[in-house]
Design a protein around this motif. Structure first.
Motif, PDB file in Angstrom:
ATOM      1  N   MET A 173      12.091  11.241 -18.681  1.00  0.00           N
ATOM      2  CA  MET A 173      11.597  12.616 -18.689  1.00  0.00           C
ATOM      3  C   MET A 173      10.925  13.005 -17.369  1.00  0.00           C
ATOM      4  O   MET A 173      10.532  14.139 -17.197  1.00  0.00           O
ATOM      5  CB  MET A 173      10.612  12.822 -19.856  1.00  0.00           C
ATOM      6  N   ARG A 174      10.774  12.035 -16.469  1.00  0.00           N
ATOM      7  CA  ARG A 174      10.178  12.280 -15.143  1.00  0.00           C
ATOM      8  C   ARG A 174       8.776  12.881 -15.228  1.00  0.00           C
ATOM      9  O   ARG A 174       8.435  13.806 -14.481  1.00  0.00           O
ATOM     10  CB  ARG A 174      11.062  13.228 -14.310  1.00  0.00           C
ATOM     11  N   ALA A 175       7.971  12.351 -16.147  1.00  0.00           N
ATOM     12  CA  ALA A 175       6.626  12.902 -16.323  1.00  0.00           C
ATOM     13  C   ALA A 175       5.784  12.744 -15.063  1.00  0.00           C
ATOM     14  O   ALA A 175       4.811  13.459 -14.877  1.00  0.00           O
ATOM     15  CB  ALA A 175       5.944  12.220 -17.509  1.00  0.00           C
ATOM     16  N   TYR A 176       6.166  11.809 -14.177  1.00  0.00           N
ATOM     17  CA  TYR A 176       5.382  11.652 -12.951  1.00  0.00           C
ATOM     18  C   TYR A 176       5.567  12.844 -12.024  1.00  0.00           C
ATOM     19  O   TYR A 176       4.862  12.997 -11.040  1.00  0.00           O
ATOM     20  CB  TYR A 176       5.678  10.318 -12.248  1.00  0.00           C
ATOM     21  N   SER A 218       4.165   1.043 -13.031  1.00  0.00           N
ATOM     22  CA  SER A 218       4.365   2.496 -13.166  1.00  0.00           C
ATOM     23  C   SER A 218       3.025   3.202 -13.265  1.00  0.00           C
ATOM     24  O   SER A 218       2.828   4.275 -12.697  1.00  0.00           O
ATOM     25  CB  SER A 218       5.187   2.820 -14.413  1.00  0.00           C
ATOM     26  N   ALA A 219       2.089   2.584 -14.004  1.00  0.00           N
ATOM     27  CA  ALA A 219       0.771   3.194 -14.174  1.00  0.00           C
ATOM     28  C   ALA A 219       0.093   3.364 -12.819  1.00  0.00           C
ATOM     29  O   ALA A 219      -0.481   4.410 -12.526  1.00  0.00           O
ATOM     30  CB  ALA A 219      -0.082   2.342 -15.108  1.00  0.00           C
ATOM     31  N   LEU A 220       0.191   2.348 -11.961  1.00  0.00           N
ATOM     32  CA  LEU A 220      -0.396   2.445 -10.616  1.00  0.00           C
ATOM     33  C   LEU A 220       0.181   3.622  -9.843  1.00  0.00           C
ATOM     34  O   LEU A 220      -0.527   4.398  -9.223  1.00  0.00           O
ATOM     35  CB  LEU A 220      -0.091   1.179  -9.816  1.00  0.00           C
ATOM     36  N   ARG A 221       1.498   3.736  -9.928  1.00  0.00           N
ATOM     37  CA  ARG A 221       2.167   4.805  -9.176  1.00  0.00           C
ATOM     38  C   ARG A 221       1.865   6.175  -9.756  1.00  0.00           C
ATOM     39  O   ARG A 221       1.959   7.182  -9.054  1.00  0.00           O
ATOM     40  CB  ARG A 221       3.677   4.551  -9.171  1.00  0.00           C
ATOM     41  N   GLU A 233       0.833  -1.205   0.000  1.00  0.00           N
ATOM     42  CA  GLU A 233       0.000   0.000   0.000  1.00  0.00           C
ATOM     43  C   GLU A 233       0.868   1.255   0.000  1.00  0.00           C
ATOM     44  O   GLU A 233       0.489   2.273  -0.555  1.00  0.00           O
ATOM     45  CB  GLU A 233      -1.051   0.018   1.090  1.00  0.00           C
ATOM     46  N   GLU A 234       2.062   1.150   0.560  1.00  0.00           N
ATOM     47  CA  GLU A 234       2.954   2.302   0.568  1.00  0.00           C
ATOM     48  C   GLU A 234       3.640   2.461  -0.790  1.00  0.00           C
ATOM     49  O   GLU A 234       3.817   3.537  -1.296  1.00  0.00           O
ATOM     50  CB  GLU A 234       3.998   2.093   1.661  1.00  0.00           C
ATOM     51  N   ARG A 235       3.992   1.291  -1.359  1.00  0.00           N
ATOM     52  CA  ARG A 235       4.709   1.286  -2.623  1.00  0.00           C
ATOM     53  C   ARG A 235       4.028   2.063  -3.719  1.00  0.00           C
ATOM     54  O   ARG A 235       4.642   2.814  -4.447  1.00  0.00           O
ATOM     55  CB  ARG A 235       4.759  -0.147  -3.148  1.00  0.00           C
ATOM     56  N   ILE A 236       2.700   1.815  -3.848  1.00  0.00           N
ATOM     57  CA  ILE A 236       2.037   2.376  -5.018  1.00  0.00           C
ATOM     58  C   ILE A 236       1.799   3.870  -4.899  1.00  0.00           C
ATOM     59  O   ILE A 236       1.275   4.503  -5.791  1.00  0.00           O
ATOM     60  CB  ILE A 236       0.713   1.640  -5.348  1.00  0.00           C
ATOM     61  N   THR A 237       2.239   4.443  -3.779  1.00  0.00           N
ATOM     62  CA  THR A 237       2.118   5.889  -3.661  1.00  0.00           C
ATOM     63  C   THR A 237       3.435   6.572  -4.023  1.00  0.00           C
ATOM     64  O   THR A 237       3.532   7.782  -3.972  1.00  0.00           O
ATOM     65  CB  THR A 237       1.768   6.295  -2.214  1.00  0.00           C
ATOM     66  N   THR A 238       4.435   5.789  -4.360  1.00  0.00           N
ATOM     67  CA  THR A 238       5.748   6.395  -4.585  1.00  0.00           C
ATOM     68  C   THR A 238       6.523   5.624  -5.655  1.00  0.00           C
ATOM     69  O   THR A 238       6.258   4.455  -5.896  1.00  0.00           O
ATOM     70  CB  THR A 238       6.568   6.411  -3.273  1.00  0.00           C
ATOM     71  N   PHE A 239       7.466   6.316  -6.269  1.00  0.00           N
ATOM     72  CA  PHE A 239       8.343   5.656  -7.228  1.00  0.00           C
ATOM     73  C   PHE A 239       9.618   5.161  -6.546  1.00  0.00           C
ATOM     74  O   PHE A 239      10.544   4.724  -7.197  1.00  0.00           O
ATOM     75  CB  PHE A 239       8.680   6.602  -8.396  1.00  0.00           C
ATOM     76  N   GLU A 240       9.682   5.239  -5.214  1.00  0.00           N
ATOM     77  CA  GLU A 240      10.900   4.808  -4.523  1.00  0.00           C
ATOM     78  C   GLU A 240      11.083   3.296  -4.602  1.00  0.00           C
ATOM     79  O   GLU A 240      10.137   2.548  -4.819  1.00  0.00           O
ATOM     80  CB  GLU A 240      10.872   5.255  -3.050  1.00  0.00           C
ATOM     81  N   GLU A 241      12.318   2.849  -4.397  1.00  0.00           N
ATOM     82  CA  GLU A 241      12.641   1.445  -4.579  1.00  0.00           C
ATOM     83  C   GLU A 241      11.826   0.560  -3.633  1.00  0.00           C
ATOM     84  O   GLU A 241      11.641   0.870  -2.465  1.00  0.00           O
ATOM     85  CB  GLU A 241      14.138   1.215  -4.364  1.00  0.00           C
ATOM     86  N   VAL A 242      11.364  -0.571  -4.191  1.00  0.00           N
ATOM     87  CA  VAL A 242      10.519  -1.497  -3.443  1.00  0.00           C
ATOM     88  C   VAL A 242      11.348  -2.364  -2.499  1.00  0.00           C
ATOM     89  O   VAL A 242      11.070  -2.481  -1.317  1.00  0.00           O
ATOM     90  CB  VAL A 242       9.729  -2.384  -4.426  1.00  0.00           C
ATOM     91  N   ALA A 243      12.398  -2.982  -3.033  1.00  0.00           N
ATOM     92  CA  ALA A 243      13.217  -3.896  -2.240  1.00  0.00           C
ATOM     93  C   ALA A 243      14.272  -3.086  -1.511  1.00  0.00           C
ATOM     94  O   ALA A 243      14.930  -2.229  -2.095  1.00  0.00           O
ATOM     95  CB  ALA A 243      13.877  -4.918  -3.151  1.00  0.00           C
ATOM     96  N   LEU A 244      14.416  -3.338  -0.206  1.00  0.00           N
ATOM     97  CA  LEU A 244      15.252  -2.442   0.581  1.00  0.00           C
ATOM     98  C   LEU A 244      16.684  -2.946   0.787  1.00  0.00           C
ATOM     99  O   LEU A 244      17.537  -2.204   1.251  1.00  0.00           O
ATOM    100  CB  LEU A 244      14.573  -2.171   1.928  1.00  0.00           C
ATOM    101  N   GLY A 245      16.944  -4.192   0.437  1.00  0.00           N
ATOM    102  CA  GLY A 245      18.322  -4.680   0.563  1.00  0.00           C
ATOM    103  C   GLY A 245      18.623  -5.227   1.950  1.00  0.00           C
ATOM    104  O   GLY A 245      17.887  -5.001   2.899  1.00  0.00           O
TER     105      GLY A 245
END
Ligand SMILES: Cc1cc2nc3c(=O)[nH]c(=O)nc-3n(C[C@H](O)[C@H](O)[C@H](O)COP(=O)(O)OP(=O)(O)OC[C@H]3O[C@@H](n4cnc5c(N)ncnc54)[C@H](O)[C@@H]3O)c2cc1C
Ligand SMILES: Cc1cc2nc3c(=O)[nH]c(=O)nc-3n(C[C@H](O)[C@H](O)[C@H](O)COP(=O)(O)OP(=O)(O)OC[C@H]3O[C@@H](n4cnc5c(N)ncnc54)[C@H](O)[C@@H]3O)c2cc1C
Ligand code: SF4
Ligand code: SF4
Ligand code: FES
Lengths: 480, 280
Positions: free
Chosen positions: A268-271, A301-304, A18-30
């Protein structure tokens, strides 16, 4: 004392869906250092390691894992870099489950050692320690090599040759280097800062990069070689030409190729519109056609970018989907719906030309086709319509023809890939080598990197033996 | 590589010319080709035709109409400033032949596109007549430059304030009645190109148009620039931008050009507000 082998691999933390789809930040944290060591402990340090055979660039996997066990993370990353200059990238996007990890002996009884995660960890660790160490510059050889395209194939070939003392220039058509790593694979899977870091490393090795330079347009390959003094060239222009299905309504407004959709977002960072100038149209309901990595990336990407409902439409069954398993799981966790055995037949638009529905037909699987997969057959009369605001077509890319078309004597296959010897990567034009997707057709990052490395080896061989008569024929035939 | 603005000139209201330092592009450019530029790091990639080149100085001339955020932003830059990116020459060069008598029609920025084209057509031995169309007198572009190159220049203005009163198609009709026309080039707003194509289709005069769909990369990678020609989908940036006018689906092109209308207006509004704030 024999310890019991841990069958389960150490989990890697991920952002919750639920947090992921609000951001383009990396999903897997390492991994943390502790987690990395725990995972490294699971490796048996095999004497004849099958995992290495599964890696297209033959990374000395047990050696680097052993260094992790000892807590020598920098030593480990150096070990990897002997074979792969892009560990932070490959550790993230390699289809490990089909390569190194598939062969791991621990995988017979339990889960294979998480080789990719460990690779990623040490590369990130090194970057977090500040300046990455640059190997000492070799004595210059006084010879120039041109690399066309700055994707993983071009970057790897360039760094290998720079390390050997060649003067290397990369020519890149777009305004940023990195190829698909930059414009295709999204931020949440491969942060652009990491790609930039790896490119910075290649530049620090002495490689010069010219962006905004379309070989074949700005200058031809012939001009580079005959007028600008490049004695050898490596063509690594990728497979970036999008395919469409050729069905009615495909040019309606709101229908994108995956390349355009992802380029607008990533490059192009259209988001970030209107902070960035490039716009993108992502409506509430999005249909993505196809089921490879590209389709998953477009869907997620579309979700985000604000879509409420994203549906993947794929004509074969789940088993034939080509995306990495991890990515399909991630997409489903985030709420992407899969409609398998379904294929678009036409698009219906409104009076302003915007797509409003996609008509699909249900499919069943018949006999295997030439790819060995069962052929999808339409079920007559099963058509129905899905209401839609945006469509992304992700059914594959073919090679870009600009370089072959403008380079006389550079032969291509009927698929548009460049003809080359599989061992040496030499083409039908003397001094010209190739690799990556333009040679193999759309493949993977690590295969592209591996082929850049192979080509570098034979470019070095060619430039060392250039004066011998008949040398090109020998290299082209692979008799070296 | 900096792409420095060496010269800036105002041609008319909302219309500017710039000379950009870009030696590789200058050296390789041929008539009919274009460049893609980005004004700054967060900017959009926009295509502009190469209006002129000076190989010795390594300079490319662009002429643009200030129609939205990016072109207005570009117009605000000054001599000595640098563009973030400038790539080309892109697209296929024009096929230049000796047709006989050629009418070259330019509307709006289209006139700029015609400059290198008419030069090449003259060199190939054609008789070249240019029609420059504008709404009103002060919007007539490049008349003097054009007169130096071609055999005859015909001006049409919608309001009759200069030259012939009417549209470029009225000018074309006048010429077709007067003499035999062997080929027509038309560059400008889509409705204008469509009207020209409709006029020359009947008599079967070879007509070429330069299409201006929305583009991103300009190298065949994205498919944003899809146009329909002869019922087939083409990528204008690599298969064009010039096509046989009688085969082009202009209605589709017109629709596709409106895809981002809302976003473009929003972006422009924000930009204007920012400029006002900075001016205070
Ligand atoms: C959306 C997406 C997701 C993917 N996900 C994965 C994944 O998870 N794992 C994986 O392993 N693989 C993945 N792949 C595939 C992988 O990215 C490619 O196989 C790989 O990038 C190919 O590398 P390359 O160096 O051959 O070419 P590319 O990465 O395509 O780079 C080619 C470069 O050449 C430039 N170029 C083209 N023509 C010219 C010219 N005439 N002059 C100058 N420059 C030119 C292009 O602009 C580009 O920058 C994905 C691909 C896509 C599109
Ligand atoms: C091959 C080609 C050559 C061109 N040559 C010239 C020229 O020499 N001089 C000139 O003044 N104009 C030329 N144009 C048109 C020019 O690219 C657009 O006017 C410009 O992109 C508008 O951007 P904007 O941000 O100022 O306006 P916006 O407000 O973004 O757009 C205004 C209108 O321009 C069009 N447009 C928007 N973005 C793009 C884009 N990325 N690519 C193409 N069109 C777009 C749309 O129809 C839009 O409605 C050419 C276009 C093409 C495709
Ligand atoms: S590069 Fe890829 S295949 Fe090789 S070890 Fe790393 S993750 Fe495995
Ligand atoms: S096969 Fe598995 S256990 Fe053996 S060395 Fe490779 S990673 Fe370690
Ligand atoms: S602009 Fe991207 S393919 Fe033409």
């Amino acid at each position: 004392m024999a310890r019991r082998l841990k069958l389960e691999r150490t989990p890697m933390s991920k952002l919750p869906p639920e947090e992921r789809i609000t951001t383009f930040e990396e999903v897997a944290l390492g991994y943390t250092p502790e987690e990395a060591i725990i995972e490294a402990e699971r490796c048996l340090l095999c004497k004849r390691p099958p995992c290495v055979a599964g890696c297209p660039v033959s990374i000395d996997i047990p050696s680097f894992i052993e260094l992790i066990k000892k807590g020598d993370f920098i030593g480990a990353v150096k070990k990897i870099k002997e074979a792969n200059p892009l560990p932070a990238i490959c550790g993230r996007v390699c289809p490990q489950e089909d390569q190194c990890e598939m062969k791991c002996v621990v995988g017979i009884k339990g889960q294979p050692v998480a080789i990719g995660r460990l690779e990623r960890f040490v590369a990130d660790y090194e970057a977090s320690q500040g300046e990455v160490e640059i190997p000492p510059r070799p004595a210059p050889k006084g010879k120039k090599v041109a690399i066309i395209g700055s994707g993983p194939a071009g970057l790897t070939c360039a760094s290998e040759l720079a390390k050997k003392g060649y003067y290397v220039t990369i020519f890149e058509a777009l305004h940023k280097p990195g190829g698909v790593l930059m414009y295709g694979i999204p931020q949440f899977r491969l942060p652009k800062e990491i790609v930039a870091r790896e490119i910075d490393y290649v530049q620090k090795l002495g490689v010069e990069i010219f962006t905004n330079f379309v070989v074949g347009k700005t200058r031809t390959l012939d001009e580079l070689m005959s007028e600008d003094g490049y004695e050898a060239a490596f063509v690594a222009t990728g497979a970036g030409y999008p395919r469409f299905m050729g069905i009615p309504g495909e040019n309606l407004l709101g229908i994108y190729s995956a390349n355009e959709f992802l380029t607008r977002i990533n490059l192009m960072r259209a988001y970030k519109f209107p902070d960035y100038d490039t716009p993108i149209k992502v409506g509430k309901r999005v249909v993505v056609v196809g089921a490879g990595n590209v389709a998953m990336d477009a869907a997620r990407s579309a979700l985000r970018a604000g879509a409420e409902k994203v549906t993947i439409v794929y004509r074969r069954s789940r088993k034939e989907m080509t995306a990495r398993i991890e990515e399909i799981e991630n997409a489903e966790e985030e709420g992407v719906e899969l409609k398998i055995l379904t294929n678009p037949v036409r698009y219906i638009g409104d009076e302003d030309g915007w797509v409003k529905e996609v008509e699909v037909i249900k499919m069943k699987l018949g006999e295997p086709d030439e790819s060995g997969r069962r052929r999808p057959i339409p079920i007559e009369g099963s058509e129905y319509r899905i209401p839609v605001d945006t469509v992304v077509i992700a059914i594959g890319q073919v090679p870009n023809p600009i370089v072959p078309q403008t380079t006389p004597g550079l032969e291509t296959t009927r698929h548009g890939t460049i003809v080359a010897n599989p061992k040496t990567h030499a083409t039908t034009r003397e001094g010209v080598f190739t690799g990556g997707d333009i040679m193999t057709g759309a493949a993977t990052v690590i295969l592209a990197a591996g082929s850049g490395k192979t080509a570098a080896k034979y470019i070095d061989y060619y430039l060392t033996h250039k004066d011998e008569p008949g040398i090109w024929e020998k290299i082209f035939k692979g008799e070296v | 590589m900096g792409y420095k603005i060496l010269k800036k000139r105002v041609l008319g209201p909302g219309s500017k010319l710039m000379e950009i330092e870009a030696p590789f592009v200058a050296k390789a450019a041929k008539p009919g080709q274009f460049i893609i530029l980005r004004v700054f790091e967060k900017g959009e990639r926009i295509p502009l035709t190469i209006a002129r080149t000076d190989r010795e100085r390594g300079v490319v001339t662009i002429i643009f109409q200030e129609v939205g955020k990016t072109t207005i932003h570009l117009g605000l830059l000054n001599e000595g400033d640098e563009l973030a990116d400038f790539v080309g020459p892109l697209g296929k060069p024009t096929d230049i032949e000796n047709y006989g008598t050629v009418v070259a029609i330019g509307g709006g920025f289209g006139t700029a596109v015609l400059l290198p084209l008419v030069t090449a057509l003259k060199k190939a031995g054609n008789k070249v007549i240019t029609i420059i169309g504008a709404r009103t007198k002060e919007l007539v572009l490049l008349e003097d430059e054009m007169k130096k190159i071609v055999d005859e220049v015909l001006i049409t203005t919608d309001d009759g304030s200069y030259g012939m009163k009417g549209l470029v198609t009225d000018g074309l009709k006048f010429l077709m009645d007067r003499e035999k026309v062997d080929a027509v080039y038309a560059v400008g707003p889509v409705p204008m190109m469509k009207a020209v194509a409709d006029m020359t289709r009947g008599p079967g005069i070879k007509t070429i148009v330069s299409l201006n769909p929305i583009m991103v990369d300009g190298t065949g990678m994205c498919g944003a620039c899809r146009v329909e020609v002869g019922g087939k989908t083409k990528f204008a940036c690599v298969d064009g931008p010039e096509f046989d006018a009688h085969e082009v689906n202009f209605d589709l092109l017109m629709k596709r050009l409106k895809m981002y209308r809302k976003e473009e207006q929003y972006s422009l509004e924000l930009f204007k507000k920012r400029l006002e704030k900075e001016a205070v």
